[in-house]
Design an enzyme around this catalytic site. Structure first.
Site, PDB file in Angstrom:
ATOM      1  N   LEU A 155      37.961  36.381  26.621  1.00  0.00           N
ATOM      2  CA  LEU A 155      39.272  35.843  26.250  1.00  0.00           C
ATOM      3  C   LEU A 155      40.379  36.894  26.348  1.00  0.00           C
ATOM      4  CD1 LEU A 155      38.132  33.583  23.287  1.00  0.00           C
ATOM      5  CD2 LEU A 155      38.937  32.833  25.540  1.00  0.00           C
TER       6      LEU A 155
ATOM      7  N   VAL B 170      43.616  38.286  28.837  1.00  0.00           N
ATOM      8  CA  VAL B 170      44.802  37.543  29.265  1.00  0.00           C
ATOM      9  C   VAL B 170      44.449  36.438  30.261  1.00  0.00           C
ATOM     10  CG1 VAL B 170      47.014  37.714  30.450  1.00  0.00           C
ATOM     11  CG2 VAL B 170      46.355  39.479  28.825  1.00  0.00           C
TER      12      VAL B 170
ATOM     13  N   GLY C  24      41.409  35.153  31.023  1.00  0.00           N
ATOM     14  CA  GLY C  24      40.457  34.208  30.457  1.00  0.00           C
ATOM     15  C   GLY C  24      41.100  33.247  29.480  1.00  0.00           C
TER      16      GLY C  24
ATOM     17  N   LYS D 181      35.825  42.152  33.222  1.00  0.00           N
ATOM     18  CA  LYS D 181      36.040  43.176  34.244  1.00  0.00           C
ATOM     19  C   LYS D 181      34.927  43.133  35.288  1.00  0.00           C
ATOM     20  CE  LYS D 181      36.880  48.133  34.818  1.00  0.00           C
ATOM     21  NZ  LYS D 181      36.958  49.447  34.151  1.00  0.00           N
TER      22      LYS D 181
ATOM     23  N   SER E  53      43.549  33.001  42.281  1.00  0.00           N
ATOM     24  CA  SER E  53      44.795  33.704  42.580  1.00  0.00           C
ATOM     25  C   SER E  53      45.981  33.031  41.906  1.00  0.00           C
ATOM     26  CB  SER E  53      45.043  33.756  44.086  1.00  0.00           C
ATOM     27  OG  SER E  53      46.260  34.439  44.356  1.00  0.00           O
ATOM     28  N   GLY E  54      46.903  33.869  41.452  1.00  0.00           N
ATOM     29  CA  GLY E  54      48.122  33.354  40.832  1.00  0.00           C
ATOM     30  C   GLY E  54      48.527  34.134  39.611  1.00  0.00           C
TER      31      GLY E  54
ATOM     32  N   LYS F 166      39.050  35.365  48.889  1.00  0.00           N
ATOM     33  CA  LYS F 166      40.004  35.946  47.925  1.00  0.00           C
ATOM     34  C   LYS F 166      40.318  37.401  48.282  1.00  0.00           C
ATOM     35  CE  LYS F 166      42.478  36.298  44.120  1.00  0.00           C
ATOM     36  NZ  LYS F 166      42.464  37.665  43.666  1.00  0.00           N
TER      37      LYS F 166
ATOM     38  N   HIS G  14      42.718  37.276  51.127  1.00  0.00           N
ATOM     39  CA  HIS G  14      44.004  36.863  50.548  1.00  0.00           C
ATOM     40  C   HIS G  14      44.728  38.086  50.007  1.00  0.00           C
ATOM     41  CE1 HIS G  14      46.408  36.069  46.935  1.00  0.00           C
ATOM     42  NE2 HIS G  14      46.743  34.922  47.461  1.00  0.00           N
ATOM     43  N   ASN G  15      44.013  38.916  49.263  1.00  0.00           N
ATOM     44  CA  ASN G  15      44.642  40.091  48.665  1.00  0.00           C
ATOM     45  C   ASN G  15      45.027  41.127  49.710  1.00  0.00           C
ATOM     46  OD1 ASN G  15      43.998  38.719  46.324  1.00  0.00           O
ATOM     47  ND2 ASN G  15      43.301  40.534  45.245  1.00  0.00           N
TER      48      ASN G  15
ATOM     49  N   GLU H 276      48.160  39.941  51.068  1.00  0.00           N
ATOM     50  CA  GLU H 276      49.161  40.186  50.014  1.00  0.00           C
ATOM     51  C   GLU H 276      49.650  41.632  50.052  1.00  0.00           C
ATOM     52  OE1 GLU H 276      48.623  40.836  45.302  1.00  0.00           O
ATOM     53  OE2 GLU H 276      47.911  38.891  46.029  1.00  0.00           O
TER      54      GLU H 276
ATOM     55  N   ARG I  32      49.986  52.581  50.150  1.00  0.00           N
ATOM     56  CA  ARG I  32      49.796  52.659  48.695  1.00  0.00           C
ATOM     57  C   ARG I  32      49.141  53.982  48.300  1.00  0.00           C
ATOM     58  NH1 ARG I  32      48.744  47.032  45.460  1.00  0.00           N
ATOM     59  NH2 ARG I  32      50.078  45.713  46.744  1.00  0.00           N
TER      60      ARG I  32
END
Length: 477
Positions: free
Chosen positions: A11, A13, A15, A77, A130-131, A184, A187-188, A191, A289
């Site tokens: 639980l 953020v 989750g 994690k 994602s989001g 995913k 996707h990243n 991104e 980066r």
């Protein structure tokens, strides 16, 4: 007591937001957190959704609260912690139960976990989400990898919570084992490239045209009304308009130029290399980066080398140049997406996933970080030709590349001559030029390889002679 339709462990953020989303869409959910106080706090803050939540203090109680076959989302994690949580769960689970890793996992870990459960009666789903926090709470884009049977068990819940685009849910089953987490990851990677290219355009406007943050915000605001309309362009305008509550100036001007990363961009580059696919824009973004994180070294280098002894050229027609920047960004963005989809196509063959390219483009149209108007056009292109070799040779995108090619060249030239770093934009241009050239220069590389290592080569005329007349000097290397 009515059993929960699904369970969630973790639980934090993400989750918490995902659990609230599930509850809000009418699904009863059991929740468990390693720290019981966290569970109590979550339920206390759930307000009207409390009735849809079954808080549990032990794993045994948690598992018993879910309707079999039990789907259990693990939202902790990534890495060893997931394996440890799975081991704690196993003794309480029954045949057909499904453990779902919804974190940013390495797809190879997902494949390993899937395989390890094959003969246990249990199964595993690797679920890319994602989001960010907002998406988890109100509707993310969801990429599912696992057995089709396990997908059918969770389809109703996931369809209810996913983002919607024209009433179509942005979620689907993409294939076995690691398919969801691989998509995913790519996707990243896209991104990363998209964000880096936007930052490079920002750098040209700031350091080349000497525009203020607010003036640059105006530019991005206008672009968001056209072909570049996207979540990242939208938030870029908002970021540039924000005021620092401490110093009072633009917030962006007070932020250290050191970008963080959590690994997915790097994984996308590694897998592109493993698949033998050129993903130069994504590679450039990851490298940028890394360089950004070396701030101390960069400052020392500036003290020793100085900045290039050139200044950006004066721009006589600012409006026309800003139009060039818009088209250059569109062109480079096409390159990044084309590379990402090419990597996915190669992985689909490698792992036997049969990844549905039109579906992937569809589920990225809302909820995820790279959502944009642009994805509708990608969906259409792949729907017409799902097995096309590369996005940039589809009729629609070939036309866009031709239309924006000159602008990208002018922008990269302006930046290079003015000493402004644009590694991702330049790599996109290099990719287009290499991909579209039927005869490149690798013939010389093959000759060199044969000279020093007798590696051989193929001939244009097809003759059965695969080594050159290099003489005795060839073996000296």
């Amino acid at each position: 007591m009515e059993q929960a339709e699904i369970g969630l462990i973790g639980l934090g953020v993400m989750g918490s937001n995902l659990a609230l989303n599930i509850a809000e869409k009418g699904n009863k959910i059991a929740v468990f957190n390693r720290t019981p106080d966290k569970t109590d706090e979550f339920v206390a803050a759930a307000g009207d959704l409390r009735g849809q939540i079954v808080p549990c203090k032990t794993i045994e109680e948690f598992v018993a609260a879910i309707r079999p076959p039990r789907p259990i989302i693990i939202m902790i994690k990534a890495g060893d912690a997931v394996d440890q949580q799975m081991e704690l769960l196993k003794p309480y689970l029954s045949k057909g139960d499904i453990m779902i890793d919804a974190g940013n996992a390495n797809f190879r870990d997902t494949m390993r976990r899937f395989d390890n459960l094959k003969d246990s009666g249990l199964t595993f789903i690797g679920m890319g989400v994602s989001g960010g926090e907002e998406g988890a709470r109100h509707g993310p884009s969801i990429m599912v990898g696992g057995t089709e049977e396990s997908w059918k068990r969770v389809e109703k819940v996931l369809t209810s919570i996913a983002a919607k685009y024209n009433n179509e849910p942005c979620v689907d089953w993409l294939g076995e084992n690691g398919a969801g987490h691989f998509v995913k990851t790519i996707h990243n990677g896209i991104e990363y490239a998209d964000m880096q290219m936007i930052a490079e355009i920002y750098g040209i406007l700031r350091d080349g045209l000497k525009m203020s943050a607010v003036e640059i915000a105006d530019v991005f605001g206008e672009w968001n009304k056209g072909r570049l309309e996207s979540y990242l362009i939208e938030i870029t305008e908002k970021v540039l308009r924000a005021t620092d509550p401490i110093a009072g100036g633009p917030m962006v001007d007070m932020i250290l130029d050191q970008a963080g990363q959590k690994g997915t961009g790097k994984w996308s580059v590694i897998e592109a290399q493993n698949m033998g696919v050129a993903a130069t824009a994504i590679e450039a973004a990851v490298a940028a980066r890394i360089l950004s994180s070396q701030r101390g070294e960069r400052q020392a280098a500036e003290g020793i080398l100085g900045l290039p002894s050139v200044t950006p050229a004066a721009v006589s027609d600012r409006k026309a140049f800003i139009a060039d920047l818009e088209n250059a960004l569109l062109a480079a963005k096409i390159g990044a997406y084309a590379q990402g989809f090419a990597v996915m196509a190669a992985a689909s063959k490698e792992f036997g996933w049969n990844l549905p390219m039109p579906t992937i483009a569809k589920i990225w149209r809302a909820g995820c970080i790279i959502r944009s108007q642009f994805l509708d056009e990608i969906t259409s292109a792949f729907t017409k030709d799902p097995h096309v070799a590369n996005l940039i040779v589809t009729p629609a995108f070939a036309g866009m590349v031709k239309d924006t090619d000159a602008a990208l060249r002018r922008v990269v030239s302006y930046a290079a001559l003015g000493g402004l770093p644009v590694p991702a934009l330049a790599s996109a241009l290099g990719y287009f030029d290499a991909y579209r050239r039927g005869r490149g220069t690798a013939n010389l590389i093959q000759a060199q390889r044969d000279f020093f290592g007798a590696h051989g080569f193929d001939r244009l005329d097809g003759a059965d002679s695969h080594h050159g007349p290099w003489g005795s000097g060839a073996s000296a290397a």
